[in-house]
Design an enzyme around this catalytic site. Structure first.
Site: not given
Ligand code: URA
Length: 239
Positions: A103-105, A191
């Site tokens: 997962l992205d930060r 995104k």
């Protein structure tokens, strides 16, 4: 499973192979209540009891944790500067845990942490098309037209369109709320899909991956071991 005593202890994080060998030769290790001084002694991980400095060790071949990932930590095993998702798992026995997928930060929510490579392959292999469900807040008005575009596949600048994705609009307005089900895991995929229709994700949280559903009782940053049922369903033992 039969393994050597020094491997047993090293696997369970009691030190490096040479550190545990030293501890064994010092007489700090008991197997079934008898001091054992040979590191090569073979043990049965299911039935033998191992005490390390008087404390019961217990062997886990695989561990499985569900983490509600907070924003601000990275999906990696170790990093010199940054906090990783593995740093959040305090009670781990194994030292070979890794995040199953990324997962992205700034993304929150469901992240499976394990050392089960076979399961990771099963969940992450592009050909397996495992469903991932996200909740997101979107800057901009998400519309029925977006739903259609997502259902047909979106051009996010790759060779092919994304696979059909299911967009569910919870709230449509200046800031919209949605859930999105995708069957791939391309870099920044959610995104990029919204970006492709002229909108930006301002908050993203994963709710589900395959059969595994984020436990609502876990606050962000909290984790728990999978239940036997969750583990069995995920690994296909129930099939
Ligand atoms: N899609 C994204 O854009 N980010 C994530 O972290 C996961 C899916």
């Amino acid at each position: 499973m039969k393994i050597r005593l020094d491997k047993y202890l090293a696997d369970m994080g009691k030190g490096t192979r040479s550190e545990v060998k030293k501890a064994i030769s010092k007489g700090l290790v008991r197997v079934n209540n008898v001091i054992v001084k040979k590191p090569e002694t073979k043990l049965d991980t299911d039935s033998d009891h191992v005490l390390f400095d008087g404390v019961l060790v217990g062997y886990a071949q695989h561990e499985y944790y569900m983490l509600n990932k907070p924003a601000g930590v990275i999906s990696a095993t170790e990093d010199k500067r940054e906090k990783t998702v593995i740093d959040l798992i305090i009670e781990k026995k194994r030292k070979d845990l890794f995040p199953v997928g990324r997962l992205d930060r700034d993304t929150e929510g469901l992240l499976l942490i394990s050392n089960d490579g076979e399961l990771a392959h099963r969940l992450l292999s592009p050909s397996k098309h495992v469903d991932k469900v996200y909740y997101a807040k979107i800057a901009g008005k998400v519309t029925e037209e977006d739903k259609k575009v997502f259902a047909e596949g979106v051009d996010i600048g790759e060779d092919k369109l994304t696979l059909p994705a299911k967009l569910h609009i919870l709230k449509s307005g200046e800031e919209s709320e949605i859930t999105l089900t995708i069957r791939e895991g391309k870099f920044h995929q959610v995104k990029r899909m919204f970006h492709a229709v002229g909108k930006e994700v301002v908050y993203l949280k994963r709710l589900r991956m395959g059969s595994l559903v984020l436990d609502e009782n876990l606050k962000t940053g909290e984790y728990r071991a999978l239940t036997d049922e969750e583990r069995r369903t995920l690994t296909g033992e129930n099939e």
